[in-house]
Design a protein around this motif. Structure first.
Motif, PDB file in Angstrom:
ATOM      1  N   LEU A 114      -6.285  -4.649   9.878  1.00  0.00           N
ATOM      2  CA  LEU A 114      -5.560  -5.926   9.917  1.00  0.00           C
ATOM      3  C   LEU A 114      -5.108  -6.360   8.526  1.00  0.00           C
ATOM      4  O   LEU A 114      -4.004  -6.880   8.365  1.00  0.00           O
ATOM      5  CB  LEU A 114      -6.428  -7.017  10.549  1.00  0.00           C
ATOM      6  CG  LEU A 114      -6.622  -6.917  12.052  1.00  0.00           C
ATOM      7  CD1 LEU A 114      -7.660  -7.923  12.511  1.00  0.00           C
ATOM      8  CD2 LEU A 114      -5.313  -7.121  12.786  1.00  0.00           C
ATOM      9  N   ILE A 115      -5.942  -6.152   7.533  1.00  0.00           N
ATOM     10  CA  ILE A 115      -5.553  -6.515   6.168  1.00  0.00           C
ATOM     11  C   ILE A 115      -4.431  -5.611   5.670  1.00  0.00           C
ATOM     12  O   ILE A 115      -3.452  -6.079   5.098  1.00  0.00           O
ATOM     13  CB  ILE A 115      -6.770  -6.485   5.226  1.00  0.00           C
ATOM     14  CG1 ILE A 115      -7.727  -7.626   5.579  1.00  0.00           C
ATOM     15  CG2 ILE A 115      -6.337  -6.580   3.763  1.00  0.00           C
ATOM     16  CD1 ILE A 115      -9.041  -7.586   4.832  1.00  0.00           C
ATOM     17  N   ALA A 116      -4.558  -4.318   5.905  1.00  0.00           N
ATOM     18  CA  ALA A 116      -3.538  -3.377   5.436  1.00  0.00           C
ATOM     19  C   ALA A 116      -2.189  -3.620   6.113  1.00  0.00           C
ATOM     20  O   ALA A 116      -1.140  -3.482   5.482  1.00  0.00           O
ATOM     21  CB  ALA A 116      -3.994  -1.944   5.696  1.00  0.00           C
ATOM     22  N   ASP A 117      -2.208  -3.999   7.390  1.00  0.00           N
ATOM     23  CA  ASP A 117      -0.956  -4.216   8.122  1.00  0.00           C
ATOM     24  C   ASP A 117      -0.316  -5.578   7.856  1.00  0.00           C
ATOM     25  O   ASP A 117       0.838  -5.780   8.180  1.00  0.00           O
ATOM     26  CB  ASP A 117      -1.189  -4.071   9.629  1.00  0.00           C
ATOM     27  CG  ASP A 117      -1.435  -2.626  10.033  1.00  0.00           C
ATOM     28  OD1 ASP A 117      -1.147  -1.724   9.222  1.00  0.00           O
ATOM     29  OD2 ASP A 117      -1.920  -2.406  11.160  1.00  0.00           O
ATOM     30  N   GLY A 118      -1.062  -6.520   7.268  1.00  0.00           N
ATOM     31  CA  GLY A 118      -0.480  -7.797   6.911  1.00  0.00           C
ATOM     32  C   GLY A 118      -1.113  -9.030   7.529  1.00  0.00           C
ATOM     33  O   GLY A 118      -1.336 -10.011   6.813  1.00  0.00           O
TER      34      GLY A 118
END
Length: 155
Positions: A114-118
């Motif tokens: 979730l963090i990597a995808d935004g």
């Protein structure tokens, strides 16, 4: 890989150990035991799934006329695999805590994704000034371009 892939392995391995143990070669039983151990350790839900399947299979095998001693031996093997997975999860948490000074049972794959995808990054930007997630807020300023960098970075 997603935990649901390994949940299927858990179901197959428990079934093989409980139903087909007497028809399997020793090397196959060891391989299935190892695969069960690894699959259970990949996700906490797999611990629950494997435990329920193990307990549920005991009365079913008894109803099929399998000897109690044989059922106990098969169940002990599966229980040992589940216990080994739980111990490895505990060991991972202990090592992670000693290295990062943060309690963590297993790698937070979903959070990292979730963090990597935004969306997770947006959440941190909005919530951290208010201190909503103190554990994650400590790492908010670090570069988090991909889930591998978030989970396994030396920084």
């Amino acid at each position: 890989m997603m935990s649901d892939v390994f949940s299927v392995f858990v179901v197959v391995c428990i079934s093989m150990q409980m139903v087909y143990a007497d028809r399997s070669q020793f090397q196959s039983r060891i391989l299935v035991w190892f695969l069960l151990t690894v699959s259970v350790s990949f996700h906490a839900a797999n611990t629950v799934i494997s435990s329920i399947l193990l307990v549920a299979s005991i009365p079913i095998l008894a109803a099929l006329g399998i000897l109690t001693r044989a059922i106990a031996g098969r169940a002990a093997g599966s229980a040992a695999a589940i216990a080994m997975a739980v111990i490895s999860e505990w060991a991972f948490g202990a090592v992670y805590r000693s290295d990062a000074d943060i309690a963590q049972r297993s790698p937070p794959f979903l959070m990292a994704r979730l963090i990597a995808d935004g969306p997770g990054r947006d959440y941190l930007d909005a919530a951290c000034p208010g201190g909503a997630s103190p554990t994650l807020c400590r790492f908010k300023e670090r570069p988090m371009a991909g889930e591998d960098e978030i989970l396994w970075s030396e920084n």
